[in-house]
Design a protein around this motif. Sequence first.
Motif, short mmCIF file in Angstrom:
data_model
loop_
_atom_site.label_atom_id
_atom_site.label_comp_id
_atom_site.label_asym_id
_atom_site.label_seq_id
_atom_site.Cartn_x
_atom_site.Cartn_y
_atom_site.Cartn_z
N MET A 460 14.26 31.94 -26.99
CA MET A 460 12.46 32.00 -27.05
C MET A 460 11.91 31.12 -27.14
SD MET A 460 12.08 35.36 -29.64
CE MET A 460 11.79 37.07 -29.20
N ALA A 461 12.72 30.00 -28.68
CA ALA A 461 12.16 28.97 -28.37
C ALA A 461 12.28 27.59 -27.36
CB ALA A 461 13.29 28.34 -30.26
N ARG A 462 13.73 27.72 -26.71
CA ARG A 462 14.01 26.87 -26.32
C ARG A 462 13.03 26.55 -24.76
NH1 ARG A 462 20.36 25.13 -26.18
NH2 ARG A 462 19.37 23.68 -25.32
N LEU A 463 12.65 28.07 -24.64
CA LEU A 463 11.83 28.11 -23.58
C LEU A 463 10.67 28.04 -23.30
CD1 LEU A 463 14.53 31.37 -21.02
CD2 LEU A 463 13.98 27.91 -21.70
N GLY A 464 10.21 28.01 -25.16
CA GLY A 464 8.27 28.65 -25.37
C GLY A 464 8.00 29.13 -25.02
N HIS A 465 8.39 30.51 -25.10
CA HIS A 465 7.87 31.36 -24.75
C HIS A 465 7.15 32.11 -26.07
CE1 HIS A 465 7.19 36.05 -23.67
NE2 HIS A 465 7.82 36.33 -24.89
N THR A 466 6.05 32.64 -26.40
CA THR A 466 5.35 33.13 -27.36
C THR A 466 5.91 35.28 -27.58
OG1 THR A 466 3.13 31.81 -27.24
CG2 THR A 466 3.56 33.17 -28.77
N PRO A 467 6.44 35.62 -28.42
CA PRO A 467 6.97 36.82 -28.37
C PRO A 467 5.51 37.52 -28.83
CG PRO A 467 7.99 35.52 -30.10
CD PRO A 467 7.46 34.72 -29.27
N SER A 468 5.31 38.59 -28.43
CA SER A 468 4.40 39.85 -28.82
C SER A 468 5.47 39.55 -30.28
CB SER A 468 4.62 41.12 -28.13
OG SER A 468 5.80 42.08 -28.26
N GLU A 469 4.03 40.97 -31.48
CA GLU A 469 4.70 40.61 -32.03
C GLU A 469 5.93 41.95 -32.75
OE1 GLU A 469 0.23 40.38 -34.36
OE2 GLU A 469 1.05 41.91 -35.19
N ALA A 470 5.73 42.70 -31.76
CA ALA A 470 6.80 43.79 -31.67
C ALA A 470 8.25 43.09 -31.10
CB ALA A 470 6.57 45.09 -30.57
N LEU A 471 8.01 42.41 -30.31
CA LEU A 471 9.35 42.10 -29.98
C LEU A 471 9.70 40.97 -30.59
CD1 LEU A 471 11.45 41.42 -27.89
CD2 LEU A 471 10.01 39.54 -26.52
#
Length: 566
Positions: A460-471
């Motif tokens: 998640m961090a290295r690909l710059g993803h903004t996860p949903s709150e649930a994920l």
Amino acid sequence: AGEVLEVAARRAEQFDAVNAVTALFRLSGFSGQLSREALGQDARFAALLSAAEGHLPGMSARSLANLAHAYARLGYHPGDALVRDVEARALELLPGFKPVDLASLLWAFARLGHGLEQAPLDAMLAHGLARLPDFKAQDVANTLWALAQMEASVEREALELLTEALEGRAHTLDPQHFAHILWACARLQFLPKRPLLTALLQSVTERLRAFSAREVCAIVWSLQQLEHDPGERFLARALAYQAELCGGLNAPSREMGVVVAAYERFTGQEAARVLSADGAGSAARASKREAIEAQRALRACGDVADVLRLVEERGEQFDAANVSTALFVLSDRLEDASEEALTLTRGDARFQRLAAAAAAELPHMAPLSLANAALALGRLGAHRAASGRNLLQEAADRVLAEPARFNVLDVLQVVKGLVLAEHALPAEAAEALFGLALDRFDEGGRRHPGAVVVQVLQGMARLGHTPSEALYARAVRAAEEEAATFSSGQIPQALAALVWLQRERGLSPGDAALGALLARMKATAGGFTRDNWDKCRWAFRQLGYDAGVSQNPRNYAEPQGGEGGG
């Protein structure tokens, strides 16, 4: 698709030409998941169309080509009047059209059933031929297919120039392009020069197992129409493979019938000589034996030179598993290599041949082979196919299209490949991929907990993803619940990811998870290097958590015990 339409619904009135066309083009990438009928009744889609078409008079060549391409991929015909307007605008902008845009436009016209009058067709073709050295092989294939589909009247000299532009470039073509080129030549009643035909058919033979039954049928049908005998060896392989795809020699399938007829016509022998009625013929068995032997040889390779030598000597025998293994072994042998060594390897003609085979075989790989290939492509920095396709994106798409076939380790291999290549997925795809990893983790009894949880957070961090709150909550909860299994190397990795997600995405992990990680940090202090220990202390400070630990991990090693789990 839903995300694109939602953005369009909110912002369509603010879109300029580039924004509107880009949104339509991105939407067309989901064409396989969209109902044309439902799309036609969707007010959001109507708003997006209106925004794009309103900018048509001032649209650039690239945007115009992408607009037409999006219509064609979506299977949406905007009406004859608007397609004529696209054609008129294209003629105005013709001097500024790049080869890829011109090929895309012609392909779209053909898909939409829009035939060009001779004068505009001649003008577009003349512009393309003047810039032929800039055409990619894929652009040539799409242009030929479009001309044939439109039943265009094309001078023989133009066809000679187009096909000659393919010389030495067969390795950059995908299976559909081989079928398109040969089918187009047959429809246009043009027989390419024998050296080119030989090179094309050699490449087809080498990558045969990447072709669909329809593509094999198109190629063999075209050879019949061109009255070009490809030889018994090619026909026997095509026959055996087609029988495997169609379910046997006697399968009630046009695709099978065409190949049987071609084999018998060119060789003068019954197809049953090569295959038994159920399709389990000697050629198929021999091909399987060759693939098994190649797999053993690849695994025994001691260095890069050994792998590339096998590719050169036996690449023709490689099936999808062989291609994946060759890439994985290469990436393993080059794990500590310099960037210069990687660049030299990628420039080697044998590696490029292997990369082309990977692009062809990727859609047909078994889950483990696909996962290993994705990781290897990321390690090698070779995820971009010569045709421009992003193979890691396609690997992720394949996982998401067939999630039940992939276990948690397969998913994580693909994630690692994406991370190494620094290729960020679209938000919807990234959310689904990380969610799938956690689903498989839970369903599989939470095996390999440290590796799974840390790689999800790192990904998640290295690909710059903004996860949903649930994920995000799921991932943090898993870190808290499984912290007692983390190794001393995994704790600083998890904390670093949590720091990034809090700093860049405003997501706080909470005290419970951080407390569990701190407890594990103290419990495994004996296995920590001073550097990793300092990284953890820094991370806790960044996260606003009072860890209260000293600078020396040895202060905690004896009373807290050694490192466990992993």
